[in-house]
Design a protein around this motif. Structure first.
Motif, mmCIF file in Angstrom:
data_model
loop_
_atom_site.group_PDB
_atom_site.id
_atom_site.type_symbol
_atom_site.label_atom_id
_atom_site.label_comp_id
_atom_site.label_asym_id
_atom_site.label_seq_id
_atom_site.Cartn_x
_atom_site.Cartn_y
_atom_site.Cartn_z
ATOM 1 N N GLY A 112 0.826 -1.207 0.000
ATOM 2 C CA GLY A 112 0.000 0.000 0.000
ATOM 3 C C GLY A 112 0.858 1.253 0.000
ATOM 4 N N ILE A 113 1.919 1.238 0.776
ATOM 5 C CA ILE A 113 2.800 2.410 0.901
ATOM 6 C C ILE A 113 3.489 2.726 -0.436
ATOM 7 C CG2 ILE A 113 4.918 3.271 1.984
ATOM 8 C CD1 ILE A 113 3.958 1.601 4.527
ATOM 9 N N GLY B 155 0.957 4.051 -2.983
ATOM 10 C CA GLY B 155 0.648 5.465 -2.751
ATOM 11 C C GLY B 155 1.801 6.358 -3.167
ATOM 12 N N ALA B 156 3.008 5.919 -2.860
ATOM 13 C CA ALA B 156 4.190 6.711 -3.213
ATOM 14 C C ALA B 156 4.326 6.852 -4.725
ATOM 15 C CB ALA B 156 5.444 6.072 -2.624
ATOM 16 N N TRP B 157 4.090 5.774 -5.442
ATOM 17 C CA TRP B 157 4.152 5.830 -6.919
ATOM 18 C C TRP B 157 3.168 6.874 -7.446
ATOM 19 C CZ3 TRP B 157 6.483 4.920 -11.360
ATOM 20 C CH2 TRP B 157 5.721 4.964 -12.528
ATOM 21 N N MET B 158 1.968 6.849 -6.910
ATOM 22 C CA MET B 158 0.949 7.801 -7.388
ATOM 23 C C MET B 158 1.344 9.230 -7.028
ATOM 24 S SD MET B 158 -2.622 5.731 -6.950
ATOM 25 C CE MET B 158 -2.507 5.310 -5.224
ATOM 26 N N GLY B 159 2.115 9.376 -5.950
ATOM 27 C CA GLY B 159 2.589 10.692 -5.548
ATOM 28 C C GLY B 159 3.902 11.083 -6.208
ATOM 29 N N GLY B 160 4.443 10.219 -7.055
ATOM 30 C CA GLY B 160 5.624 10.575 -7.818
ATOM 31 C C GLY B 160 6.944 10.094 -7.250
ATOM 32 N N ARG B 161 6.894 9.163 -6.320
ATOM 33 C CA ARG B 161 8.137 8.628 -5.759
ATOM 34 C C ARG B 161 8.168 7.116 -5.928
ATOM 35 N NH1 ARG B 161 10.542 9.725 0.369
ATOM 36 N NH2 ARG B 161 12.427 8.473 0.094
#
Lengths: 188, 198
Positions: free
Chosen positions: A71-72, A75-81
């Motif tokens: 999950g982490i 979420g990070a991928w969607m936020g650009g990381r």
């Protein structure tokens, strides 16, 4: 197996040479700008985890469960990381629902490194049985996966697989076999 | 559960109150089922992410967004049943201390969407006490709607992660999220400025 012995004895971490399996994994992550590394530990992964913690490029931390880690990084991928998850075989076995309802349908390039337990001299019955569920689960989701047994193939497989995951927006599992890592041996 | 001096509120009402407060393109992660139905019904925003499965992962997904974009406030809306599936995430979040993460727990004590069966924690476990015990020191029950709004305002400028729990009624969600995962993710990434629309 010379490589396995060499790798087993090189689990001390830093200073063990740039061509250790864990050093190659670390450098490949870095080169692909993968900086967020949640994990649930495994004995075999210890030198990798230790070196990731030491390197300020990475944000490395333990999670209570593998699903959380997925999950982490999603979420990070969607936020650009970019991130990758480290786990052992039994941890992968907890992920079927998360893969089928998050990573695969949302087309997230989830990068998983799985330390392969349950094979090549495994002593824990639970590990040996759960290991046999891993590839059928990966195959049933048509999820890309590679089992890495050779040090000289590690960088190519890891680097290309990460690039493929990112460009095709699909998860990938990189299974670190005992032939590569030395595995875990029964020492009480 | 009724020993707590907290009003029973309505999920759609409090979700709408929350959305009204968002002025800086804050991200909002909606947990599965009614939580994201009401998020959708409160007015779609490109910064909303709607989960279609993976029960219990709203907080971890929000944590990932928060770690990727530390300057953006990130909200997560989670049901009590979902949170029970992933209580360990509270400790992970407490250890990392992302100050831009705000967790909201909607507690009605039931698995509403599957037929309103009580959760194993209903009337027994106190989710805020669990959060506090996990190390999330900035956790509180909202006494009523005004208190909820006050807690949200505080969380917007807090320097540690916040968890706000509310008791809610058993009314079903107002809307129904469109169920196209790729479209949901892509629009969310546009909303976060990670992608340009085609």
């Amino acid at each position: 197996m010379a490589i396995a012995e060499q790798q087993t004895s090189s689990q001390a971490g830093p200073g063990s040479g740039d061509r250790s399996w864990h050093s190659i994994v670390l450098q490949t992550l870095k080169r692909n700008e993968i900086s967020l590394i949640p994990y649930v530990p495994d004995r075999v992964l210890t030198p990798l985890i230790k070196n990731l913690h030491v390197d300020p490029f990475f944000t490395t931390f333990a999670t209570a469960r593998e699903e959380e880690a997925v999950g982490i990084v999603s979420g990070a991928w969607m936020g650009g990381r970019r991130g990758a998850v480290l786990m052992q075989t039994s941890g992968f076995a907890t992920l079927a629902n998360t893969l089928a309802s998050l990573a695969v349908p949302y087309q997230i390039p989830l990068i998983m490194f799985v330390s392969e337990r349950g094979t090549l001299g495994e002593f824990n019955y639970g590990q040996s049985l759960v290991c046999r569920t891993m590839r059928p689960v990966l195959d049933s989701l048509a999820l890309e996966h590679h089992t890495i047994t050779r040090l000289d193939e590690l960088e190519f497989i890891a680097d290309r697989s990460i690039k493929q995951a990112v460009t095709t927006q699909a998860p990938v599992a990189l299974i670190l076999n005992p032939l590569l890592t030395g595995g875990k041996v029964f020492d009480k | 559960m009724n020993t707590r001096n907290t009003k029973v509120m309505n999920r759609f009402d409090v979700t709408s109150r929350l959305i009204t407060k968002l002025k800086h393109e804050e991200a909002v992660i909606g947990g599965i089922g009614n939580t994201n139905f009401d998020l959708w019904a409160a007015g779609h925003r490109p910064q909303n992410f709607y989960m279609l499965g993976s029960m219990g992962l709203a907080f971890p997904i929000a944590l990932g967004v928060a770690l990727a974009q530390p300057e953006r406030r990130v909200f997560a809306l989670e049901g009590d049943g979902s949170l029970l599936m992933q209580l360990g995430a509270l400790a992970t979040i407490a250890a990392l201390k992302p100050k831009n993460l705000i967790m909201i727990v909607m507690d009605n004590g039931i698995y509403q969407i599957t037929g309103a069966q009580p959760t194993p924690a209903a009337g027994v476990a106190d989710l805020v006490a669990i959060a506090l015990g996990s190390g999330l020191t900035n956790s509180a029950w909202a006494a009523d709607e005004e208190d909820f709004e006050r807690l949200v305002d505080e969380a917007m400028s807090a320097d540690e992660p916040s968890l706000i729990a509310l008791r809610i009624d058993d009314k079903p969600g107002v809307g129904a999220t469109r169920r196209d995962p790729v479209q949901i993710r892509e629009r969310f990434m546009h909303g976060l400025g990670v992608r340009e629309p085609l």
